[in-house]
Design an enzyme around this catalytic site. Structure first.
Site, PDB file in Angstrom:
ATOM      1  N   PHE A  35      -7.917   9.519   8.793  1.00 44.77           N
ATOM      2  CA  PHE A  35      -7.576  10.092   7.488  1.00 44.77           C
ATOM      3  C   PHE A  35      -8.807  10.108   6.586  1.00 44.77           C
ATOM      4  O   PHE A  35      -9.849   9.533   6.916  1.00 44.77           O
ATOM      5  CB  PHE A  35      -6.436   9.283   6.837  1.00 44.77           C
ATOM      6  CG  PHE A  35      -6.766   7.834   6.555  1.00 44.77           C
ATOM      7  CD1 PHE A  35      -6.740   6.893   7.571  1.00 44.77           C
ATOM      8  CD2 PHE A  35      -7.097   7.418   5.272  1.00 44.77           C
ATOM      9  CE1 PHE A  35      -7.034   5.553   7.315  1.00 44.77           C
ATOM     10  CE2 PHE A  35      -7.394   6.088   5.002  1.00 44.77           C
ATOM     11  CZ  PHE A  35      -7.366   5.159   6.030  1.00 44.77           C
ATOM     12  N   THR A  64       0.849  -1.198   0.000  1.00 41.80           N
ATOM     13  CA  THR A  64       0.000   0.000   0.000  1.00 41.80           C
ATOM     14  C   THR A  64       0.883   1.247   0.000  1.00 41.80           C
ATOM     15  O   THR A  64       2.026   1.207   0.475  1.00 41.80           O
ATOM     16  CB  THR A  64      -0.956   0.045   1.222  1.00 41.80           C
ATOM     17  OG1 THR A  64      -1.756   1.248   1.173  1.00 41.80           O
ATOM     18  CG2 THR A  64      -0.201   0.027   2.544  1.00 41.80           C
ATOM     19  N   GLY A  65       0.335   2.333  -0.492  1.00 37.47           N
ATOM     20  CA  GLY A  65       1.040   3.600  -0.440  1.00 37.47           C
ATOM     21  C   GLY A  65       0.496   4.478   0.676  1.00 37.47           C
ATOM     22  O   GLY A  65       0.859   5.653   0.776  1.00 37.47           O
ATOM     23  N   ASP A 112     -12.651   9.888   7.441  1.00 34.81           N
ATOM     24  CA  ASP A 112     -12.901   9.627   8.869  1.00 34.81           C
ATOM     25  C   ASP A 112     -13.660  10.745   9.597  1.00 34.81           C
ATOM     26  O   ASP A 112     -14.550  10.447  10.406  1.00 34.81           O
ATOM     27  CB  ASP A 112     -11.592   9.313   9.603  1.00 34.81           C
ATOM     28  CG  ASP A 112     -11.146   7.869   9.396  1.00 34.81           C
ATOM     29  OD1 ASP A 112     -11.999   7.041   9.035  1.00 34.81           O
ATOM     30  OD2 ASP A 112      -9.959   7.579   9.594  1.00 34.81           O
ATOM     31  N   ASP A 165      -8.448  -2.943  -0.363  1.00 38.59           N
ATOM     32  CA  ASP A 165      -9.177  -1.912  -1.093  1.00 38.59           C
ATOM     33  C   ASP A 165     -10.413  -1.550  -0.280  1.00 38.59           C
ATOM     34  O   ASP A 165     -11.164  -2.435   0.147  1.00 38.59           O
ATOM     35  CB  ASP A 165      -9.569  -2.420  -2.485  1.00 38.59           C
ATOM     36  CG  ASP A 165      -9.881  -1.265  -3.417  1.00 38.59           C
ATOM     37  OD1 ASP A 165      -9.214  -0.220  -3.317  1.00 38.59           O
ATOM     38  OD2 ASP A 165     -10.812  -1.383  -4.234  1.00 38.59           O
ATOM     39  N   ALA A 166     -10.604  -0.237  -0.050  1.00 38.55           N
ATOM     40  CA  ALA A 166     -11.687   0.190   0.829  1.00 38.55           C
ATOM     41  C   ALA A 166     -12.515   1.269   0.138  1.00 38.55           C
ATOM     42  O   ALA A 166     -12.100   1.833  -0.878  1.00 38.55           O
ATOM     43  CB  ALA A 166     -11.120   0.724   2.140  1.00 38.55           C
ATOM     44  N   LYS A 182      -3.014   3.351   6.667  1.00 43.52           N
ATOM     45  CA  LYS A 182      -3.457   1.955   6.581  1.00 43.52           C
ATOM     46  C   LYS A 182      -2.407   1.012   7.175  1.00 43.52           C
ATOM     47  O   LYS A 182      -2.755   0.032   7.821  1.00 43.52           O
ATOM     48  CB  LYS A 182      -3.677   1.557   5.121  1.00 43.52           C
ATOM     49  CG  LYS A 182      -4.949   2.089   4.495  1.00 43.52           C
ATOM     50  CD  LYS A 182      -5.137   1.418   3.154  1.00 43.52           C
ATOM     51  CE  LYS A 182      -6.419   1.826   2.481  1.00 43.52           C
ATOM     52  NZ  LYS A 182      -6.644   1.058   1.247  1.00 43.52           N
ATOM     53  N   ARG A 234     -11.684  -2.226   8.514  1.00 44.29           N
ATOM     54  CA  ARG A 234     -10.364  -2.829   8.308  1.00 44.29           C
ATOM     55  C   ARG A 234     -10.097  -3.887   9.372  1.00 44.29           C
ATOM     56  O   ARG A 234      -9.507  -4.926   9.088  1.00 44.29           O
ATOM     57  CB  ARG A 234      -9.330  -1.695   8.349  1.00 44.29           C
ATOM     58  CG  ARG A 234      -7.938  -2.056   7.930  1.00 44.29           C
ATOM     59  CD  ARG A 234      -7.151  -0.839   7.455  1.00 44.29           C
ATOM     60  NE  ARG A 234      -7.726  -0.256   6.256  1.00 44.29           N
ATOM     61  CZ  ARG A 234      -8.308   0.944   6.209  1.00 44.29           C
ATOM     62  NH1 ARG A 234      -8.352   1.712   7.278  1.00 44.29           N
ATOM     63  NH2 ARG A 234      -8.847   1.373   5.083  1.00 44.29           N
TER      64      ARG A 234
HETATM   65  P1  IMP Z   1      -8.359   2.863  -1.097  1.00 40.40           P
HETATM   66  O1  IMP Z   1      -8.606   2.787  -2.585  1.00 40.40           O
HETATM   67  O2  IMP Z   1      -8.637   1.573  -0.406  1.00 40.40           O
HETATM   68  O3  IMP Z   1      -7.009   3.382  -0.726  1.00 40.40           O
HETATM   69  O4  IMP Z   1      -9.401   3.867  -0.489  1.00 40.40           O
HETATM   70  C1  IMP Z   1     -10.313   4.620  -1.225  1.00 40.40           C
HETATM   71  C2  IMP Z   1     -10.495   5.972  -0.572  1.00 40.40           C
HETATM   72  O5  IMP Z   1     -11.142   5.813   0.675  1.00 40.40           O
HETATM   73  C3  IMP Z   1      -9.181   6.723  -0.330  1.00 40.40           C
HETATM   74  O6  IMP Z   1      -9.401   8.102  -0.521  1.00 40.40           O
HETATM   75  C4  IMP Z   1      -8.917   6.422   1.118  1.00 40.40           C
HETATM   76  O7  IMP Z   1      -8.132   7.435   1.713  1.00 40.40           O
HETATM   77  C5  IMP Z   1     -10.333   6.361   1.694  1.00 40.40           C
HETATM   78  N1  IMP Z   1     -10.366   5.457   2.847  1.00 40.40           N
HETATM   79  C6  IMP Z   1     -10.019   4.152   2.870  1.00 40.40           C
HETATM   80  N2  IMP Z   1     -10.115   3.649   4.101  1.00 40.40           N
HETATM   81  C7  IMP Z   1     -10.520   4.661   4.889  1.00 40.40           C
HETATM   82  C8  IMP Z   1     -10.759   4.756   6.286  1.00 40.40           C
HETATM   83  O8  IMP Z   1     -10.589   3.823   7.078  1.00 40.40           O
HETATM   84  N3  IMP Z   1     -11.173   5.964   6.721  1.00 40.40           N
HETATM   85  C9  IMP Z   1     -11.358   7.051   5.884  1.00 40.40           C
HETATM   86  N4  IMP Z   1     -11.126   7.004   4.593  1.00 40.40           N
HETATM   87  C10 IMP Z   1     -10.701   5.821   4.091  1.00 40.40           C
END
Ligand code: IMP
Length: 191
Positions: free
Chosen positions: A147, A14-15, A150, A71-72, A19, A176
């Site tokens: 971040f 991850t970058g 949140d 991926d979130a 996370k 997560r």
């Molecule tokens: P990613 O593609 O999984 O990195 O996340 C998609 C977007 O959702 C990115 O802008 C992340 O910063 C945001 N994001 C992912 N996980 C969280 C979290 O736990 N809290 C807030 N924002 C999140």
């Protein structure tokens, strides 16, 4: 012994340093050591599962090690589950203020965070694990922890946003936490 059991160290691709800290806090408690590599992988079009499956396989083959990717996204019901798989793009463009603008007249504030962990070793097929946390969108951002989205998101049963909760608290029940815990239980069972 299989390659999986010999290697209790897994590389998280991850970058996102937030996370990494969250994942280390969660997995170390569950007896799994995590290394970090900012290797990058192609984010294919598709849902969170598709992205995690592809990314985990790609990165483990390239690195020659067992890896996890994650991926979130934030899924808002009244916005037809937007930004969802576009969460990254929307965070960079509209940002939290843009989301609040879209929600200014919206009464139904229901939202969920979803996280999908993908795990793969160089010689196996990828596995994915989903974690979800329910909640609602605030009318204003609040909080200096965490971040991205949140400060917007109040988890069910709380009055504070994720942005107001310290990492250990968020880690107790976050999306997560749930996806990584599912992974850890499965992983330990592989022995
Ligand atoms: P990613 O593609 O999984 O990195 O996340 C998609 C977007 O959702 C990115 O802008 C992340 O910063 C945001 N994001 C992912 N996980 C969280 C979290 O736990 N809290 C807030 N924002 C999140």
């Amino acid at each position: 012994m299989s390659e999986k059991i010999n290697s209790k160290i897994i590389t998280f691709i991850t970058g996102n340093p937030h996370k990494v800290k969250e994942a280390q806090g969660i997995l170390n408690n569950l007896g799994i050591s995590l290394e970090h590599a900012d290797l990058g992988y192609p984010e294919i079009q598709g849902d969170l599962e598709d992205v995690a499956l592809y990314g985990a396989q790609y990165a483990s083959r390239r690195l020659g090690k067992p890896v996890i990717v994650e991926d979130a996204g934030l899924f808002i019901k009244a916005l037809k589950w937007f930004p969802g798989t576009y969460s990254s793009y929307v965070q960079e463009t509209l940002g939290n203020k843009g989301i609040l603008k879209l929600m200014s007249d919206v009464e139904d504030r229901y939202a969920e965070f979803r996280s999908v962990v993908g795990y793969c070793t160089p010689k196996t097929e990828p596995e994915v694990f989903l974690g979800t946390v329910k909640g609602r969108i605030r009318y204003k951002e609040k909080g200096r922890y965490g971040f991205a989205y949140d400060p917007l998101f109040i988890p069910e049963g709380y009055d504070e946003s994720f942005g107001e909760l310290q990492r250990v608290e968020k880690n107790r029940f976050s999306h997560r936490r749930k996806s990584l815990e599912k992974f850890a239980l499965w992983y330990k069972d592989q022995g």
